[in-house]
Design a protein around this motif. Structure first.
Motif, PDB file in Angstrom:
ATOM      1  N   TYR A 203       0.848  -1.202   0.000  1.00  0.00           N
ATOM      2  CA  TYR A 203       0.000   0.000   0.000  1.00  0.00           C
ATOM      3  C   TYR A 203       0.875   1.240   0.000  1.00  0.00           C
ATOM      4  CZ  TYR A 203      -3.663   3.208   1.674  1.00  0.00           C
ATOM      5  OH  TYR A 203      -4.547   4.250   1.818  1.00  0.00           O
TER       6      TYR A 203
ATOM      7  N   ASP B  96     -15.586  21.878 -13.077  1.00  0.00           N
ATOM      8  CA  ASP B  96     -15.988  21.018 -11.989  1.00  0.00           C
ATOM      9  C   ASP B  96     -17.155  20.139 -12.370  1.00  0.00           C
ATOM     10  OD1 ASP B  96     -14.402  20.957  -9.894  1.00  0.00           O
ATOM     11  OD2 ASP B  96     -15.823  21.827  -8.481  1.00  0.00           O
TER      12      ASP B  96
ATOM     13  N   GLU C 294     -16.589  17.166 -14.351  1.00  0.00           N
ATOM     14  CA  GLU C 294     -16.066  16.075 -13.548  1.00  0.00           C
ATOM     15  C   GLU C 294     -17.190  15.268 -12.912  1.00  0.00           C
ATOM     16  OE1 GLU C 294     -12.165  18.508 -12.409  1.00  0.00           O
ATOM     17  OE2 GLU C 294     -13.145  17.509 -10.749  1.00  0.00           O
ATOM     18  N   THR C 295     -18.193  15.986 -12.478  1.00  0.00           N
ATOM     19  CA  THR C 295     -19.274  15.263 -11.831  1.00  0.00           C
ATOM     20  C   THR C 295     -20.043  14.434 -12.837  1.00  0.00           C
ATOM     21  OG1 THR C 295     -19.878  17.514 -11.375  1.00  0.00           O
ATOM     22  CG2 THR C 295     -20.589  15.830  -9.791  1.00  0.00           C
TER      23      THR C 295
ATOM     24  N   ALA D 231     -18.477  11.120 -14.890  1.00  0.00           N
ATOM     25  CA  ALA D 231     -17.413  10.652 -14.014  1.00  0.00           C
ATOM     26  C   ALA D 231     -16.646   9.490 -14.619  1.00  0.00           C
ATOM     27  CB  ALA D 231     -18.008  10.239 -12.684  1.00  0.00           C
TER      28      ALA D 231
ATOM     29  N   ALA E  79     -12.609   9.340 -15.947  1.00  0.00           N
ATOM     30  CA  ALA E  79     -11.655   8.407 -15.379  1.00  0.00           C
ATOM     31  C   ALA E  79     -10.994   7.613 -16.487  1.00  0.00           C
ATOM     32  CB  ALA E  79     -12.362   7.468 -14.420  1.00  0.00           C
TER      33      ALA E  79
ATOM     34  N   PRO F 249     -23.464   8.943 -18.944  1.00  0.00           N
ATOM     35  CA  PRO F 249     -23.894   7.685 -18.337  1.00  0.00           C
ATOM     36  C   PRO F 249     -24.352   7.918 -16.902  1.00  0.00           C
ATOM     37  CG  PRO F 249     -21.804   7.387 -19.488  1.00  0.00           C
ATOM     38  CD  PRO F 249     -22.132   8.847 -19.557  1.00  0.00           C
TER      39      PRO F 249
ATOM     40  N   ILE G 192     -26.409  10.014 -15.669  1.00  0.00           N
ATOM     41  CA  ILE G 192     -26.734  11.350 -15.182  1.00  0.00           C
ATOM     42  C   ILE G 192     -27.209  12.220 -16.351  1.00  0.00           C
ATOM     43  CG2 ILE G 192     -24.424  12.346 -15.447  1.00  0.00           C
ATOM     44  CD1 ILE G 192     -24.902  13.529 -12.597  1.00  0.00           C
TER      45      ILE G 192
ATOM     46  N   PHE H 185      -5.999   6.071  -6.731  1.00  0.00           N
ATOM     47  CA  PHE H 185      -6.419   5.047  -5.789  1.00  0.00           C
ATOM     48  C   PHE H 185      -7.943   5.077  -5.713  1.00  0.00           C
ATOM     49  CE2 PHE H 185      -2.841   3.891  -2.573  1.00  0.00           C
ATOM     50  CZ  PHE H 185      -1.998   3.598  -3.613  1.00  0.00           C
TER      51      PHE H 185
ATOM     52  N   ASP I  43      -9.472   3.133  -0.613  1.00  0.00           N
ATOM     53  CA  ASP I  43      -8.079   3.230  -0.178  1.00  0.00           C
ATOM     54  C   ASP I  43      -7.730   4.644   0.286  1.00  0.00           C
ATOM     55  OD1 ASP I  43      -7.622   0.615  -0.583  1.00  0.00           O
ATOM     56  OD2 ASP I  43      -6.510   0.823  -2.454  1.00  0.00           O
TER      57      ASP I  43
ATOM     58  N   ALA J  85     -19.647   7.169  -8.312  1.00  0.00           N
ATOM     59  CA  ALA J  85     -20.346   6.218  -9.177  1.00  0.00           C
ATOM     60  C   ALA J  85     -20.418   4.823  -8.563  1.00  0.00           C
ATOM     61  CB  ALA J  85     -19.656   6.167 -10.535  1.00  0.00           C
ATOM     62  N   ASN J  86     -19.314   4.357  -8.026  1.00  0.00           N
ATOM     63  CA  ASN J  86     -19.294   2.983  -7.508  1.00  0.00           C
ATOM     64  C   ASN J  86     -18.904   2.919  -6.042  1.00  0.00           C
ATOM     65  OD1 ASN J  86     -19.858   1.797 -10.062  1.00  0.00           O
ATOM     66  ND2 ASN J  86     -17.723   2.163 -10.647  1.00  0.00           N
TER      67      ASN J  86
ATOM     68  N   SER K  28     -15.378   1.717  -4.531  1.00  0.00           N
ATOM     69  CA  SER K  28     -14.502   1.240  -5.599  1.00  0.00           C
ATOM     70  C   SER K  28     -14.221   2.304  -6.662  1.00  0.00           C
ATOM     71  CB  SER K  28     -15.122   0.027  -6.283  1.00  0.00           C
ATOM     72  OG  SER K  28     -15.391  -0.955  -5.322  1.00  0.00           O
TER      73      SER K  28
ATOM     74  N   MET L  27     -12.614   5.293  -8.619  1.00  0.00           N
ATOM     75  CA  MET L  27     -11.335   5.976  -8.635  1.00  0.00           C
ATOM     76  C   MET L  27     -11.584   7.432  -8.237  1.00  0.00           C
ATOM     77  SD  MET L  27      -8.711   4.206  -9.385  1.00  0.00           S
ATOM     78  CE  MET L  27      -8.679   2.415  -9.600  1.00  0.00           C
TER      79      MET L  27
ATOM     80  N   ARG M 282     -10.093  10.052  -8.897  1.00  0.00           N
ATOM     81  CA  ARG M 282      -9.914  10.988 -10.004  1.00  0.00           C
ATOM     82  C   ARG M 282     -11.232  11.318 -10.703  1.00  0.00           C
ATOM     83  NH1 ARG M 282      -5.579  12.606 -12.832  1.00  0.00           N
ATOM     84  NH2 ARG M 282      -4.148  11.003 -12.159  1.00  0.00           N
ATOM     85  N   SER M 283     -12.130  10.330 -10.728  1.00  0.00           N
ATOM     86  CA  SER M 283     -13.365  10.546 -11.478  1.00  0.00           C
ATOM     87  C   SER M 283     -14.413  11.277 -10.652  1.00  0.00           C
ATOM     88  CB  SER M 283     -13.915   9.195 -11.949  1.00  0.00           C
ATOM     89  OG  SER M 283     -14.383   8.462 -10.842  1.00  0.00           O
ATOM     90  N   MET M 284     -14.115  11.580  -9.405  1.00  0.00           N
ATOM     91  CA  MET M 284     -15.124  12.238  -8.575  1.00  0.00           C
ATOM     92  C   MET M 284     -15.062  13.754  -8.735  1.00  0.00           C
ATOM     93  SD  MET M 284     -14.629   9.802  -5.263  1.00  0.00           S
ATOM     94  CE  MET M 284     -15.076  11.097  -4.152  1.00  0.00           C
ATOM     95  N   SER M 285     -16.161  14.420  -8.379  1.00  0.00           N
ATOM     96  CA  SER M 285     -16.167  15.876  -8.497  1.00  0.00           C
ATOM     97  C   SER M 285     -15.363  16.485  -7.355  1.00  0.00           C
ATOM     98  CB  SER M 285     -17.592  16.395  -8.445  1.00  0.00           C
ATOM     99  OG  SER M 285     -18.076  16.290  -7.125  1.00  0.00           O
TER     100      SER M 285
ATOM    101  N   ASN N 204     -16.972  16.398  -3.914  1.00  0.00           N
ATOM    102  CA  ASN N 204     -16.984  15.096  -3.260  1.00  0.00           C
ATOM    103  C   ASN N 204     -15.599  14.653  -2.844  1.00  0.00           C
ATOM    104  OD1 ASN N 204     -19.762  14.175  -3.068  1.00  0.00           O
ATOM    105  ND2 ASN N 204     -19.752  14.465  -5.285  1.00  0.00           N
ATOM    106  N   GLN N 205     -14.599  15.068  -3.618  1.00  0.00           N
ATOM    107  CA  GLN N 205     -13.230  14.784  -3.189  1.00  0.00           C
ATOM    108  C   GLN N 205     -12.965  15.464  -1.853  1.00  0.00           C
ATOM    109  OE1 GLN N 205     -10.849  16.159  -6.465  1.00  0.00           O
ATOM    110  NE2 GLN N 205     -11.087  14.267  -7.618  1.00  0.00           N
TER     111      GLN N 205
END
Lengths: 392, 525
Positions: free
Chosen positions: A226, A367, A370-371, A374, A378, B22, B24, B362, B366, B405-406, B409, B411, B413-416, B419-420
């Motif tokens: 980790y 922003d 990004e939302t 998502a 990624a 997807p 939304i 991550f 994590d 989204a999940n 699990s 990532m 990076r994909s969050m707004s 939310n981060q």
């Protein structure tokens, strides 16, 4: 999670595509591609040849292939551990050489019994590689010397110093290589007669498979893994979280070096029994490609090293059977490597096709972008996340 | 909602726009019509669909349904370069500049004026570029030094460069995406002045924002978006801020945080004579002393870059103190490692959530264990205990309403951004540390999220935690703080209880105009 699956699918597609490209090339040359590929398998002992010389069979070829395959697994694992920590260990060949040399002169030339000699060879190999690796890590941590520079330099230092000692102290006057080590210290059991055929049994292969499992567990399930991955993914954030970044880099390079050391002993004291002076084996460098092809994952590496070594070992036979110039064979193997290495590109292609469905051009924007998409964001930023869509 | 006819009055018309991603719907049947020469604001929370809508106007996405008319002509805007050919320009929230190029080089990049050397070798005509740029900047009051290198200039100048880039390309329709998020109050004022000047110069401005104040100051009309839908379009003169806020978030918002009187306990953090140097041996923090008590929100106010983040980093252990001591509960922690300080009871919400606070590649699971992974039960004899990570992540996701989204699990990076930030705040608050450092905790977040975070900060204080808050938002500082220290050029101008300041006083101290002797700090003692 799913990213692994997408990656695997693309890696397989890349390999198939590369074989197709090779096929086209061979058709142009007027050769039968199927036969040529079959020769490749025959050469590496995965398919039976028409006839064998005395005491050889497909199975003996296979055992010698596994012997050949073993060091590559270790070397690619060495690369992967460093890679996961964000380090580039290009000194694997040098570490292999140091490990192989020290194990050769200490145990290889001693008269120790096999039960004592073989474990000692392994231990000394690991320790020697680990020391060199840790040194590179230390130089990076303490003096901020780029690990690529220091490992390339150490490669040269190891190569020339060891060549000096081999040529002055340990040289075999006939072969111009170091004198052969005793059979007791060798990690490959030579000429084991089973059913009238003579096999070489690579004991280190078992160790290599175990190493794959251990490295996988280390990376995925331990605190150490980790921390290493955290340092590799974002050094700043790892430091913020209280991880000692410098220590992690040293530990990572030490583990990487130890694995390179195992590659070294399984190569110089297994597949071979001597060391050629003034030559760094290509295994250490090829392992980088193998590691990348296997997406730095131990299981992926098991497959990618297998593929690369089949090509490496079978190509000579293919060229002789097909009457293909060795250069053409190199082109074909090059194509296979090229396509495989491009799998990341294909991945991007697949992902952007997915994006095209959403009419998406630039996702790193604002922003809200990004939302909203998502999953797509990624996927673009890191060709890894795959979500539902690609099943369709 | 409106008829599908178009008239010549409008320079931009987006009719019945729907955009789905997807899982939304980013925009649902949105129709906006923008007149030539007006400042049109798009107001909405993060995730309301403002940026997505403008991305379609700028050619970054194409709408799934609906039509776009530019100057009355139906257009299919397929790429940003096509948008540029329609004289549409955009200033992004994150600047897109080459940091080792000069301002002029950045502005002309991709549209360089050329001349022929010796009559046939084409070269960039930098003199001409500089002349043109100087002229444009004079015209709109955008003073910049065309020969300055980007990495040497501050954020507001970089933003001017972005604006000049658009003007240089003859943009008529200028989209500003949250332009004030990174600016200080003075810089915001000057930017709003520039925006007005641009309008008076005949440009059409679209302003994406979630700050009501700015809209009130400059905008002519304002469209309110909520969850992808157009709620209303209002004329700005005579609009009621409270009502607008309510329309934006869908319920009445409290514009000031409610908080009870502070009950100070024992000193938790005692910093004395702290000096921090940067790599060039420049003192970024000069002899700073202060004390934060249990149950106190201690804020450091100041214009960005005056040493406040360095103080936070020094307290958290990310930077070494050159001299001075830092004590936590009387224990000297000056030379402790980051991990030791964390264990001693410091939690830290850093300014840069993406580079420092999180590991973007991550999973959320994590990341939520980033501070705990080395403790039992997260690990046992070196082996990670995944179910504990999962449990922790589920608890924080639900407890802090972290949307992804999940779930665990995902990532990160994909969050707004919002939310981060929730993820970091949840993780750090759950540390249950006695000192909680918040640096710019609400930057770039929407009103709902800000309100929420403010409540959490106050709740921490009421639990008897010491809170060190570093913020560039004056409203935030005045709303939350019990004690305010104002920093200017690495030193405190004044430390005093929050009620002793007026906003204009704060401003004076922030600009270094007024100065007390706060050296041996503890106006709060």
């Amino acid at each position: 999670m799913n990213n692994g699956r997408l990656y695997r699918r693309i890696a397989v597609a890349a390999v198939l595509l590369s074989l197709l490209a090779g096929t086209v090339l061979m058709l142009i040359l007027g050769k039968n591609p199927f036969l040529a590929y079959y020769n490749l398998l025959q050469g590496s002992g995965l398919a039976p040849k028409a006839k064998y010389a005395a005491a050889r069979s497909m199975w003996t070829d296979l055992s010698s292939f596994i012997d050949f395959w073993t060091p590559m697994i270790f070397a690619a694992l060495a690369c992967a551990v460093a890679m996961k920590t964000g380090l580039f260990n290009i000194g694997i060949s040098g570490q292999m050489l140091v490990a192989g040399f020290l194990a050769t002169i200490t145990i290889g030339y001693s008269g120790l019994s096999a039960y004592l000699a073989k474990p000692l060879v392994i231990l000394i190999g690991m320790a020697a590689g680990m020391a060199v690796g840790a040194l590179i890590g230390f130089l990076k941590y303490r003096f901020n010397i780029n690990e690529v520079v220091s490992s390339i330099m150490l490669n040269y230092i190891a190569e020339y110093i060891i060549s000096f000692f081999i040529q002055t102290r340990f040289v075999d006057p006939v072969s111009r290589q170091s004198k052969n080590i005793g059979a007791a210290a060798r990690l490959t059991l030579q000429d084991v007669a089973i059913g009238g055929y003579k096999f070489s049994i690579p004991l280190a292969f078992v160790l290599a498979v175990i190493a794959c499992v251990l490295v996988k567990i280390m990376l995925d399930r331990t605190v150490l893994g980790y921390e290493l991955k955290a340092v590799g993914a974002n050094r700043t954030a790892a430091g913020y979280a209280g991880i000692r970044v410098g220590r992690s880099m040293i530990v990572s390079m030490a583990i990487s070096g130890a694995l390179a050391g195992l590659a070294g002993v399984s190569y110089y004291l297994g597949y071979f029994a001597s060391i050629q002076p003034k030559v760094l084996v290509s295994t250490g460098f090829d392992s980088i490609a193998v590691c990348l092809l296997g997406s730095s994952d131990p299981v992926g590496i098991l497959f990618s090293s297998f593929l690369i070594q089949v090509i490496a070992k079978g190509s000579t036979y293919m060229s002789s059977q097909q009457g293909l110039e060795s250069e053409i064979v190199s082109v074909i193997t090059g194509l296979i490597l090229l396509f495989s290495a491009c799998s990341a590109f294909f991945m991007g292609l697949v992902v952007s096709r997915k994006n095209a469905k959403n009419n998406t051009k630039d996702l790193r924007f604002g922003d809200e972008a990004e939302t909203a998409p998502a999953a797509v964001t990624a996927a673009v930023n890191r060709p890894a996340e795959d979500k539902g869509g690609e099943e369709a | 909602m409106q008829t599908q006819t178009t008239t010549g009055d409008y320079i931009v018309e987006m009719v019945g726009i729907t955009k789905r991603f997807p899982g939304i719907i980013a925009n649902e049947d949105v129709t906006i019509r923008i007149r030539k020469g007006e400042i049109y604001a798009l107001l909405g929370e993060n995730g309301a669909g403002k940026s997505t809508l403008m991305s379609m106007l700028f050619g970054m996405y194409e709408p799934d349904e609906g039509e776009i008319f530019i100057r009355g002509k139906k257009e299919k805007i397929t790429s940003p370069s096509y948008a540029a050919s329609l004289n549409i320009g955009m200033v992004h929230q994150h600047f897109k500049l080459v940091s080792n190029y000069t301002i002029a080089q950045n502005i002309i990049l991709g549209a360089e004026p050329t001349k022929k050397l010796l009559g046939f070798i084409p070269i960039v005509d930098e003199a001409k570029a500089n002349r043109e740029i100087a002229e444009i900047s004079r015209q709109y009051g955008l003073e910049v030094d065309p020969t300055a290198v980007i990495e040497d200039v501050n954020v507001s100048t970089r933003q001017r460069v972005e604006i000049l880039k658009m003007l240089y390309r003859n943009a008529e329709i200028l989209i500003f995406d949250e332009p004030t998020a990174v600016l200080t109050p003075q810089e915001i004022d000057s930017l709003l002045g520039i925006i007005r000047a641009l309008r008076d110069g005949g440009k059409t401005i679209i302003l994406i924002t979630h700050k009501l104040e700015e809209i009130r100051q400059v905008a002519d009309r304002c469209a309110i978006l909520r969850r992808g839908k157009l709620i209303d379009v209002r004329d700005v003169p005579g609009m009621d801020a409270r009502e607008m806020a309510a329309l934006m978030v869908g319920h009445e918002v409290q514009l000031t945080a409610e908080k009870s009187a502070a009950k100070f306990g024992d000193p938790v953090l005692e910093v004395s004579h702290l000096v921090v140097e940067n790599e060039e041996h420049f003192q970024t923090v000069r002899d700073v002393s202060f004390t934060v008590h249990a149950g106190e929100i201690f804020s450091i106010a100041g214009v960005s870059g005056n040493g406040q983040t360095e103080i936070a980093d020094a307290v958290a252990g990310r930077l070494k103190a050159k001299s001075g001591t830092i004590r936590l509960h009387g224990q000297d922690i000056t030379n402790m490692s980051i991990r030791q300080r964390t264990l001693a009871g410091i939690s830290y919400i850093p300014e840069d959530r993406q580079q420092v606070g999180l590991i973007l590649d991550f999973t959320l699971r994590d990341n939520l264990g980033l501070k705990d992974y080395h403790k039992e039960p997260f690990q046992k004899s070196g082996m990670l205990n995944q179910p504990v990570f999962e449990e922790n992540s589920e608890k924080l996701i639900d407890g802090y309403d972290i949307r992804s989204a999940n779930r665990g699990s995902t990532m990160v990076r994909s969050m707004s951004g919002g939310n981060q930030q929730k993820a970091i705040i949840g993780r750090e608050i759950e540390q249950d540390a006695s000192l909680c450092i918040f640096v710019q905790p609400t930057r770039g977040l929407d009103i709902g999220a800000i309100e929420n975070i403010h409540r959490q900060i106050i709740a921490e204080r009421d639990k008897g935690k010491a809170v060190l808050l570093i913020s560039l938002e004056l409203d935030e500082v005045t709303e939350l703080s019990d004690t305010i220290a104002v920093i200017y050029s690495g030193a405190f101008g004044r430390i005093a209880p929050a009620e002793d300041y007026t906003t204009s006083m704060l401003g004076e101290y922030m600009m270094g105009v007024a100065k007390d002797n706060a050296k041996n700090g503890g106006g709060n003692e």
